[in-house]
Write a protein that holds these residues in place. Structure first.
Motif: not given
Length: 202
Positions: A142, A140, A122, A137, A120
């Motif tokens: 994220n 990925t 990473d 972001a 999560w």
């Protein structure tokens, strides 16, 4: 020589658990004082018609950290909840076996949570992105490192660090408990906690 190394490793795990428990005790006391202070200030400022808008959010995050740190400490203190309707009907040997399985599952859960936090958060991907949260972001999706809290305007990943910290500390405590349950190290009473019976709940 291998037996000596194994014994040294077991003692190291127990010492790490004891050190973590001491730090958790101080953290719990500090957070309790902080939470009490935040609530008192919030009450006073609201009655004075000068409320501080960020206190509510900071109190919520304080409770979150208290919860996870307290849960980790309770793991080592063996104060986690257990349903004993089945195990209390077993023989002493089978009860010990059931306790070993239960403690082993705690360790498995802790390791799984560590892996989940790594996936999560990473950290490898963040390093590859040059520690640029926006670049990570974009690559990925994220958005952990680009989000900020609503009123404090703090990076959310800083507050979410309680999850990997909890995962690691619970795993270490679980390993220490497992070593004691297996009889590989002598069971030691934790320092700094006034407990009359460590097995009162579990």
């Amino acid at each position: 020589m291998p037996a000596t190394r194994a014994l040294s490793l077991r003692r190291t795990i127990v010492r790490m658990s004891a050190g973590l428990l001491a730090v958790e005790r101080l953290a719990l006391m500090g957070l309790m004082y902080l939470l009490t202070g935040l609530i008192l200030v919030n009450v006073v400022t609201r009655y004075s018609h000068f409320p501080i808008y960020w206190i509510d959010e900071s109190a919520v995050y304080c409770v979150v950290w208290l919860t996870f740190i307290g849960a980790s400490a309770m793991t080592r203190l063996r104060l986690d909840f257990a349903v004993t309707m089945l195990t209390e009907r077993l023989s002493a040997q089978h009860q010990k076996f059931a306790k070993v399985i239960s403690t082993g599952l705690v360790v498995v859960f802790g390791v799984a949570l560590i892996v989940t936090c790594l996936l999560w958060m990473d950290p490898v991907g963040l390093a590859r992105a040059g520690f640029d949260g926006r670049k990570l972001a974009a690559e990925t999706f994220n958005f952990l490192y680009t989000e900020r809290t609503q009123t404090l305007n703090w990076p959310t990943w800083v507050l979410y660090l309680t999850l990997p910290i909890f995962a690691v500390s619970m795993t270490i405590h679980g390993l220490a408990n497992l070593l004691e349950d297996l009889g590989l190290v002598p069971r030691t009473a934790p320092k700094g906690f006034q407990l009359s019976e460590l097995d009162g709940v579990n």
